[in-house]
Design an enzyme around this catalytic site. Structure first.
Site: not given
Ligand code: NVA
Ligand code: CP
Length: 328
Positions: A106, A133, A136, A229, A270, A315
């Site tokens: 990540r 992602h 997800q 989101d 998400c 998830r």
């Molecule tokens: N768009 C958000 C998704 C989090 C799961 C981010 O990248 O922070």
């Molecule tokens: N939805 C998601 O990816 O959550 P986290 O950032 O907590 O992993």
């Protein structure tokens, strides 16, 4: 169908049949888990979990999924390894693939996870980049299947910043699965022309429809799912909050919007979500801009139509399916 040794970097790399196979496998593994049937088919294997950004769901989903399969996970937190600072991605990939059977990443640019996969001898999974992602989306689609039935033809409206990881990935996923995807946002927040073009080509063969609409009421009419989101994603500067609040407030998911879609419309996110003042950032934004929620109202988030916690649970089942399919 075999996905053995395949990386899981973005849904564009997978066919609709492969995505359906992963969803079927997720369902099967979820049933096993619920019925207490052991499935330690990866006993003795191990996985490195690299997180250059924070996480609750993705990290926990990978750790529990790995443990259920009999695997040993190692968590590398955003500051606790040499990655990027003292050691290149290529060197990290070659070191970790000598010790582990799989690597999750990540972090920031999609090119980083693609590079990791290029230099690694073991499967690499994208646990979120700025652009995509994909794990997800598997959870989202399993949840939609459970609540609304077959994916094909379902209308999913994404409200908000549609040019980032969630908007992009949902558009790709919907195109692959023959769904009706609508990005509802100010024009500058639509996905890039290049990705739209690629998805349009996919849509031609799957029967999907892709639309880009600025007016929330027009966009959400008859939606099966309204999805949103956060307005500012991880890694973006705090200085963009003011502008985003101004630009995206008309795209907040509230009761009027849900009612406009129809009584069976489900709400998805998400997570994490800013729907109340029970978070540090939520409180700071409230003090600065006087608002009590952002992308979704507390009323919608807590409503019967909100399926966000089923989505969060899924998830784990879907990530487990990815591990299973690529390692067994
Ligand atoms: N768009 C958000 C998704 C989090 C799961 C981010 O990248 O922070
Ligand atoms: N939805 C998601 O990816 O959550 P986290 O950032 O907590 O992993």
């Amino acid at each position: 169908m075999s996905l053995k040794n395949k990386d899981f970097l973005k849904l564009l790399d997978f066919s609709s049949d492969e995505i359906n196979y992963l969803l079927d496998l997720s369902k099967e593994l979820k049933e096993k888990k619920k019925n207490g049937i052991a499935h330690r088919v990866c006993e003795g294997k191990s996985i490195a979990l690299i997180f250059e950004k924070t996480s609750t769901r993705t990290r926990c989903a990978f750790e529990v999924a790995a443990a259920d399969l009999g695997m040993h996970p190692t968590y590398l937190d955003p500051s606790g390894s040499q990655i990027g600072k003292k050691e290149s991605i290529a060197d990290t990939a070659r070191v970790l693939s000598r010790m582990y059977d799989a690597i999750e990443y990540r972090g920031f640019g999609q090119e980083i996870v693609e590079d990791l996969a290029k230099y690694s001898d073991v499967p690499v999974y994208n646990g979120l980049t700025n652009e995509f992602h994909p794990t997800q989306i598997l959870a989202d689609f399993l949840t939609i299947r459970e609540h609304c039935g077959e994916l094909k033809g379902k209308k999913l409206v994404y409200m908000g910043d549609a040019r980032y990881n969630m908007g992009n990935s949902l558009m790709v996923g919907c195109a692959k699965m023959g769904m009706h995807f609508v990005a509802c946002a100010p024009k500058k927040h639509f996905p890039s022309d290049e990705l739209v073009k690629e998805c349009m080509t996919v849509a031609e063969s799957t029967g999907a429809t892709l639309e880009f609409i600025e007016d929330p009421m027009t966009a959400t009419k008859g939606a099966d799912v309204i999805y949103t989101d956060v307005w500012v994603s991880m890694g973006e500067s705090d200085s963009v909050w003011e502008e985003r609040i101004k630009e995206l407030s008309p795209y907040q998911v509230n009761k009027a919007l849900m009612d406009n879609a129809g009584e069976n419309c489900k709400f998805m996110h998400c997570l994490p979500a800013f729907h109340d003042l029970k978070t540090t950032i939520g409180k700071e934004i409230n003090e600065k801009f006087g608002i009590t929620c952002m992308e979704v109202t507390d009323e919608v988030f807590e409503s019967e139509n909100s399926i966000v916690f089923d989505e969060a649970e899924n998830r784990m089942h879907t990530i487990k399916a990815v591990l299973y399919a690529t390692l067994v």
